[in-house]
Design an enzyme around this catalytic site. Structure first.
Site, PDB file in Angstrom:
ATOM      1  N   GLU A 141       0.846  -1.212   0.000  1.00 36.41           N
ATOM      2  CA  GLU A 141       0.000   0.000   0.000  1.00 36.41           C
ATOM      3  C   GLU A 141       0.877   1.255   0.000  1.00 36.41           C
ATOM      4  OE1 GLU A 141      -3.067   0.422   3.123  1.00 36.41           O
ATOM      5  OE2 GLU A 141      -2.644   2.563   3.047  1.00 36.41           O
ATOM      6  N   SER A 239      -0.239  -6.774   7.986  1.00 42.73           N
ATOM      7  CA  SER A 239       0.223  -5.626   8.772  1.00 42.73           C
ATOM      8  C   SER A 239      -0.828  -5.173   9.789  1.00 42.73           C
ATOM      9  CB  SER A 239       0.623  -4.515   7.806  1.00 42.73           C
ATOM     10  OG  SER A 239       0.093  -3.299   8.129  1.00 42.73           O
TER      11      SER A 239
END
Ligand code: SF4
Length: 336
Positions: A141, A239
């Site tokens: 990301e 994450s």
């Protein structure tokens, strides 16, 4: 034993949207169609195995060209991008391929929360500005966000790195912009906001942590404060699961990161009366339900075992009382 599952545990809106899109493709798959995802669709081993069983394979960016050649030779090809978003140049290349070749289809599953950060980066980064992203440097990301930054972009993992970076930059000569990775830890993000305001009086902060992450982290914090043990379910590469685990660990020494019910650390949680369960955004609901079910079975068996053991203890007490009476009335001699 009380088992509480966090309300917002498991698939978030973005992941649900992406997985539903792939499942729809599987359902309508043409016999000679190739369906691929660009990287693993979600950070969950069990879900990746499920996709592979259904003929959907994860490819890397290096394999796009080969896929495109197959499409050009007449094969139907569908490539699904994931929620984390893709780098700008890859996105442009895929759009061009889809325009040029009818057999090459792209399904963009970039989460709207991530797409919003791409837009912020595109519109708010220039030579006259400094653009900070608070997130994990190598996370897909963050890499996708970074590709939209026009100039002067800095990626900082946490408030410490941000402060070090700010000390070496003359911030007030330029406008500072700051965004966060959507799954950033809330407490760390708040610290970053205080620090940037201290160094750059004209800082412009975009609150880009997604609302699902915010709710999930708040729930994890509250639940771990009132639980004797916490089970955090999620893939080891996830994450957002890592952040949930850190939060829970901050409130109970008995926080465990598990991937499936097979990892439940029974010995470690034995004796815990209140068990909390939370899960990362890429944890399928069936895995959460399986963990809950396993815990409930153990709870039932535990009650049964406890009852049996109580009966045994009572019997032993009675036996030992009888023995005591015998000893009192008849002295310590063999009564058999
Ligand atoms: S965690 Fe938030 S940003 Fe990430 S995919 Fe889910 S909804 Fe989108």
């Amino acid at each position: 034993m009380i088992i509480t599952v966090s309300e917002n545990a498991g698939f978030c809106f973005g992941v649900r949207r992406a997985t539903e899109a792939v499942e729809e493709l599987i359902k309508n798959k043409h016999h000679d169609e190739i369906i691929c995802t660009l990287g693993k669709l979600i950070h969950n081993e069990q879900y990746s195995e499920y996709l592979e069983k259904n003929g959907v394979y994860a490819i890397t960016s290096d394999e796009i060209e080969r896929l495109y050649s197959l499409a050009k030779s007449g094969k139907r090809v569908t490539l699904v991008t994931r929620t984390h978003g893709i780098e700008k140049k890859t996105k442009e290349a895929l759009e061009a391929y889809a325009r040029e070749c009818d057999s090459f289809k792209v399904v963009d599953s970039t989460c709207p929360y991530v797409a919003k950060i791409h837009k912020i980066a595109k519109e708010n980064s220039s030579k006259e500005k400094i653009f900070f992203v608070i997130g994990q440097r190598e996370h897909p990301e963050v890499l996708s966000i970074k590709s939209y930054i026009e100039a002067n972009g800095y990626i900082c993992a946490d408030s410490l790195e941000l402060e070090n970076q700010l000390k070496s930059i003359k911030c007030d000569e330029k406008e500072a912009i700051m965004v966060a990775q959507t799954t950033q830890k809330l407490t760390e993000w708040k610290k970053c906001q205080e620090i940037i305001k201290k160094y750059c009086t004209n800082a412009k902060i975009f609150d880009t942590i997604c609302s699902v992450t915010e709710k999930r982290q708040t729930e994890a914090e509250i639940l771990s404060q009132s639980s004797d043990a916490m089970l955090v379910i999620g893939g080891k590469d996830s994450s957002n699961t890592a952040k949930l685990y850190q939060i829970c660990k901050g409130h109970t020494s008995k926080a465990f990161w598990i991937q499936t019910s097979a990892d439940i650390p029974f010995d470690e949680i034995a004796g815990a009366e209140k068990i909390g369960i939370t899960a990362g955004a890429s944890t399928p609901d069936n895995i959460i339900q399986e963990v809950k079910k396993t815990m409930s079975i153990i709870e039932e068996n535990f009650a049964e075992l406890f009852e049996q053991s109580e009966k045994e203890t009572q019997k032993n007490i009675q036996r030992s009382n009888c023995q005591g009476y015998r000893n009192v009335y008849f002295g310590k001699r063999n009564m058999s």
